[in-house]
Structure formats: structure tokens, C-alpha cells
Design a protein around this motif. Sequence first.
Motif: not given
Length: 610
Positions: A1-26
Amino acid sequence: MGSNLEPVPITSQKHDPAWKHVQMFKNGDKVQLKCIYCLKMFKGGGIHRIKEHLACQKGNASTCSRVPHDVRLHMQQSLDGVVVKKRRKQRIEEEIMSVNPLTTVVNSLPNNNNRVVDVNQGLQAIGVEHNSSLVVNPGEGMSRNMERRKKMRATKNPAAVYANSEGVIAVEKNGLFPKKMDNHIYMAIGRFLYDIGAPFDAVNSVYFQEMVDAIASRGVGFERPWHHELRGWILKNSVEEVKNDIDRCKMTWGRTGCSILVDQWTTETGKILISFLAYCPEGLVFLRSLDATEISTSADFLYDLIKQVVEEVGAGQVVQVITSGEEQYGIAGRRLTDTFPTLYLSPSAAHCIDLILEDFGNLEWISAVIEQARSVTRFVYNYSAILNMVKRYTLGNDIVDPSFSHFATNFTTLKRMVDLKHNLQALVTSQEWADSPYSKQTAGLEMLDCLSNQTFWSSCDMIVCLTAPLLKVMRIASSEMRPAMGYVYAGMYRAKEAIKKALGKREEYMVYWNIIHHRWERLWHHPLHAAGFYLNPKFFYSIQGDIHGQIVSGMFDCIERLVPDTRIQDKIIKEINLYKSASGDFGRKMAVRARDNLLPCKWPIAHSPR
């Protein structure tokens, strides 16, 4: 993973069940998603592409080679639901855009006097919500129709129904209104539930949406089941499904063991009920229940009762009996462990946390804040007009957040109010509130004072800091999604550290630590929780230095008690040594990656003979 990727928290507004199985980066302005199982990074395509990846559907995304079977099925079902909704929407659109049926209705009218009634019937035939004032005579002309269309758009009327210069009724394509068109479906469901006297939370059943989707997938022409079918083959098949689920769980007890849950409560009418359930990683099985209202629930009675249940399940398959912390259960449990040396008696972790929250709530300053918040919620929920006003300002959110128990609900509601602080303040400072007669009432003035008081909000913030970590542990302890044994020990440690960090000074945080220690003492030194912590790779490999001796001792105590055969004990010790040094398969790269993603019960060590 590149050092320029910043982890982003997944908010409670993300209702799709697939959000529980991923990590989000910016990455700069771009968002990237990573599968938590195979660690593949997706630079585009959104959550739908991730869902196809997890469902192992070829096409827009590569398939995941490490996704658990249950997750894959869940994603497949979710994708199937999306397809059903798209087909349903397409079918509705085609029906609305089809002018011929409407033309036939209009052209078949004998005279203009019957036009409104019959056109209404024609609209009803294709499920279009309408207003009879939208139907016009042919002589009104195109200019009149254009005025009506503008007026409809200005009033946000969802159904743009109008008559053209030839008198043919038409519906604008842009007038699709899924929410409005669903109203008659909602009303039909509501009338049915009201008619049979079903509680409103019946729609929260896991089978309700399944039923709705099944009916929708059949489409127009579906015939309801008859009474004799419901009491015949449908009931028989449902009973068989339940039996198969129970048998599937029971088949795993010999390999994983199970926990007996003893749940006692008092109903509103004063009846004392005791239920027995068996829990294992495969699920929860109801065993029996008893009305103990007329029976003395003494330690001797409870011992005999629990002993019968353990013998029915099989003493060799029972790892622990979980009860509340009352004295009579403690006495009965000690006798039980003497009778069955291979099982443990465990106080309910969720019940212990509930008692901690009760003790927190009894502190004078916290009790005062809870009472202030309660005065607001009582006033809001006593008047439907105020409740509707609040929901408009909170975008449909309730300010009361029901939880595991009465005491937990006090603190989850405070957390909800903190989250909606600005919405609630916008309400009580609005002109709409000032013009409302309720704002002049004593309770209304008190609500304004409370929600405008910065001291109240500061106190709420502090209470949330103190209780949110405990509520998180309670959710873990009462979760049916994953075994809690490997997480509760570390969860409570982290909760204490969060309280310490929030308060800073020892004399301040020790007030709350002492409350926790008083209630949690029996669980803090419980061998099963120590073993669960030790055998959870997520926590074990994250510790710097040696594991505390008490934890190691608890783990060995579990091995000796649960596995009397010394030959098997020796085999387990060898595996423990490999696990401790991360040697052999435990040192593989995929094993290292799985430390944070794989549940403890899925690791090879969990499959050692009991």
C-alpha cells in the motif's frame, strides 16, 4: 500500500451491507476501497463493484478468493435484491409510459360526464396515484395543460398526469415517483398488520423483507396462500426448516462445545419466567422455558433445574453455564461445577455491564443530566405535533435510541441527542417553534432552556465519553454475529483506558474504575475470558513483551478442565508453543494477514480436539 494513502473512517450513513467488508482510503481527492479478505485495492467502480467482487460474480470485478461462504451468500442475495428492484422499477415505468391502455379507457367513454370516473379507474388499473382535478376536458387545449404541468412541478406533485390536445391522458416520464407509488403498498401492509393486531415492530423481523422480496419477484398475478395451506404443507415445511437448523447446530456441539444461557425475568403481570438456550458459533437454540411464579427459585431448585438441562445436552458438550450474578445462581453454579468438573459457571458479561451503567446512572451529577434529557423526550413524545416537528429538523431521526436495557437506553439516548445537537438547537430557535403554542407551555420553555444550555451539552459530552466504550463492549457481549469470548476481555481493558484518557487525573477516573472493578471482578479473572484473549491472534500478537501471568494461568486452567485426556493436553501444548512463537503455519504470510480479519474460532488452533 502506498504511503500516500490515508485511511478514511466509514460513517454510519453507509447503509449498503458491503461497506462492512471493505476499508476506505483517500489518495488526494480520489477514494479507493480495499477488500478486507484478499486485500485487493479498487480504484473505482464504487461499492457495487466491491459487492460483485465479494459475491464472486464475474464481469465488472475480479472474484474474491478468500471471502467467507456466508459473506458471499449475503452479497449474492443483496445483488439479487438490486436486480429485483431494477426490474420492478422498469416494469412500472413501462406501464406508466404505455399510453394505449389509457387511450382505450378514454375512447371508450360514452360521454364527458363519466370521463373523470372512468379515467380514474383506468389510472388505478396501472397503479397510478392520482387526483381527479388533474383530468381535463379536451377543449381546454395545450396552453391549459402547460399551465397545469408547471403548477405540478412547482408543487412537487409526483404524478405529472395531464391530457393532451386530443384528450388523451398521458404521464410524464420525469414524473416517476417510486416513493409516492409505494404509498398504496405501505397502506396495504399497514391495514393488514392493524387488522390482525400485530405489533409495529413485526416489520423488523428478519423474515419480513424476505417475504416482501419473494412477493415482488413473482410480480403481478401472485395468489396469496389459503388458510388450509398455511396450516398444512407450509407449516410442515417451516417446522422441518427449524428442525434442520437445530440439528445443524447440535452436530457442531461435539466439536466446538456450547454455552447454556439461563435467562430469568419478570413479566409486567408479575410472572417469573426462566428460559434455557444453547449457544454455539453456528447459532442459538431454544431448549425449554418454565413458569416459576409459584415455585421458590432457591439455590437448590435452580441447581436441580440446570443439572437436568446440562444432562439433556450432554455434560461433555457444555463448556459453560451463563447466568445472572444473583447469589442463588452463584450457589447453584458452585454445586454444578462440583457435579460436572469439566464445565464453568460464568456470570453474564452483558448483565454485568448493565449493572455498571446502572451504577454510573446513580451518580448524582449523571442522574441530574439524565433527568433533564428525559424531560425533553417526555415532552416530545407526548405530542405528535412536536414529534413530527422534531423529525423534520432531525431528518427523520428519533432522539430516543432503544438499547439492550433501560439503563443502556439512557446513555444511548444521550449519545443520540449529542449527535443531533445542532438539529435540536435549530428547532427551538426557529420561527416555527416560536409560533407553536407548545413552545409557550412550561415543558416547552424548559426544553428551550435545556437545549440552549451549554453546561447541559458539556455534561452530555462527558457522559458519552465515559459510557460509549462500555456500550461498545455490551454490544460485543450480546452480539449474535460472532462469539464474544475472545473480545470481551480486551474490550473492557480498552474501555477503562478510554475513561482514563478522557479524565486524565487519577482521583477522577478511579471513581469510575472502582465501579467497574466492583461489578466486573468475577469476570476479570475468569479463565475462559483469559483463554479467549490469549487465543485471539488479533490481540495476542499486538502485545509488546510477555503476556500477563494471570492470563497464561487462566488459559492452562481451561485446557486442564475442558480436556481431561493428558495425551490431548500434550498435543495442545505443542500447538500453543507454535502459536506463541508464530512458527510453522502460524508464521505464513496469509496467517499474519488474517490476524485482524479472521475470527478466533476459525483459526486452526480452534479445531483442536476438545
